[in-house]
Design a protein around this motif. Structure first.
Motif, mmCIF file in Angstrom:
data_model
loop_
_atom_site.group_PDB
_atom_site.id
_atom_site.type_symbol
_atom_site.label_atom_id
_atom_site.label_comp_id
_atom_site.label_asym_id
_atom_site.label_seq_id
_atom_site.Cartn_x
_atom_site.Cartn_y
_atom_site.Cartn_z
ATOM 1 N N GLU A 149 0.806 -1.224 0.000
ATOM 2 C CA GLU A 149 0.000 0.000 0.000
ATOM 3 C C GLU A 149 0.838 1.272 0.000
ATOM 4 O O GLU A 149 0.285 2.365 -0.158
ATOM 5 C CB GLU A 149 -0.924 -0.007 1.222
ATOM 6 C CG GLU A 149 -1.983 -1.089 1.178
ATOM 7 C CD GLU A 149 -2.796 -1.175 2.462
ATOM 8 O OE1 GLU A 149 -2.489 -0.456 3.445
ATOM 9 O OE2 GLU A 149 -3.745 -1.982 2.484
ATOM 10 N N ALA A 150 2.151 1.135 0.174
ATOM 11 C CA ALA A 150 3.013 2.318 0.261
ATOM 12 C C ALA A 150 3.057 3.050 -1.069
ATOM 13 O O ALA A 150 3.077 2.437 -2.132
ATOM 14 C CB ALA A 150 4.422 1.905 0.680
ATOM 15 N N ASP A 151 3.054 4.371 -0.986
ATOM 16 C CA ASP A 151 3.143 5.169 -2.205
ATOM 17 C C ASP A 151 4.540 5.791 -2.331
ATOM 18 O O ASP A 151 4.703 6.930 -2.711
ATOM 19 C CB ASP A 151 2.047 6.230 -2.240
ATOM 20 C CG ASP A 151 2.072 7.145 -1.024
ATOM 21 O OD1 ASP A 151 2.891 6.914 -0.116
ATOM 22 O OD2 ASP A 151 1.280 8.102 -0.994
ATOM 23 N N THR A 152 5.536 4.967 -1.931
ATOM 24 C CA THR A 152 6.923 5.402 -2.036
ATOM 25 C C THR A 152 7.777 4.233 -2.506
ATOM 26 O O THR A 152 7.442 3.075 -2.256
ATOM 27 C CB THR A 152 7.451 5.935 -0.683
ATOM 28 O OG1 THR A 152 8.804 6.353 -0.836
ATOM 29 C CG2 THR A 152 7.388 4.867 0.401
ATOM 30 N N ASP A 153 8.859 4.568 -3.176
ATOM 31 C CA ASP A 153 9.820 3.544 -3.573
ATOM 32 C C ASP A 153 10.861 3.324 -2.478
ATOM 33 O O ASP A 153 11.717 2.453 -2.600
ATOM 34 C CB ASP A 153 10.525 3.939 -4.876
ATOM 35 C CG ASP A 153 9.578 3.894 -6.067
ATOM 36 O OD1 ASP A 153 8.611 3.113 -6.014
ATOM 37 O OD2 ASP A 153 9.812 4.644 -7.040
#
Length: 176
Positions: A161-165
């Protein structure tokens, strides 16, 4: 008469003080003995964990080296190709290694979380985790294995669900 009572009182106080000091020394010795026993028990437990980890690796290595032996422990879905199932055995070895490091007290829960977060970056580890879900279902809910499994499930959900790399900052490490 007054002198005799005064001397007796002083000797009585000195004797009581000596008795208290002797009692304190006995208590200190008993506490030290108890601490030594706890440390010896912890050392034995850690040695047993090290031995178990060595045995796990040795048995798993034999299974990886000989497909006929791998069949003994292969409980994965038979529709999964044999090569992938062998990779799952290896993935299990990595996971179990971290688990045992945690159990031995080498990694605290936060450090375990960090290592698991890194380990589960590969698609193969995630496939292994999904393929072994039924294996973990047999653990009692209160067991350490279940607690760590739940932690990994939550971590994977957070990673998905993370919206980061920047995967190394995803999730909240549990505290001990």
């Amino acid at each position: 008469m007054v002198t005799r009572k005064n001397i007796t009182g002083r000797f009585g106080s000195a004797a009581a003080g000596m008795l208290l000091a002797a009692r304190q020394r006995r208590l200190d010795r008993a506490r030290l003995h108890e601490r030594r026993l706890r440390l010896a028990e912890l050392a034995l437990r850690r040695e047993a964990l090290r031995h178990q980890q060595r045995m796990h690796w040795e048995l798993l290595t034999r299974a990886l080296d000989d497909p006929a032996l791998a069949e003994v422990i292969d409980t994965y879905d038979k529709s999964i190709p044999a090569q992938k199932r062998r990779q799952f055995f290896y993935a299990n070895a990595w996971y179990v290694n971290l688990y045992h490091l945690h159990q031995a007290g080498v990694l605290d829960q936060e450090e375990l979380f960090g290592h698991l977060r890194e380990l589960f970056q590969t698609p193969l580890m995630r496939e292994y985790w999904e393929a072994s879900r039924e294996h973990r279902a047999s653990f009692p809910a209160t067991s350490v294995e279940s607690r760590v499994g739940t932690m990994v499930d939550g971590l994977l959900k957070d990673l998905d669900e993370a919206d980061t790399d920047e995967w190394w900052v995803v999730g909240t490490p549990p505290s001990d």
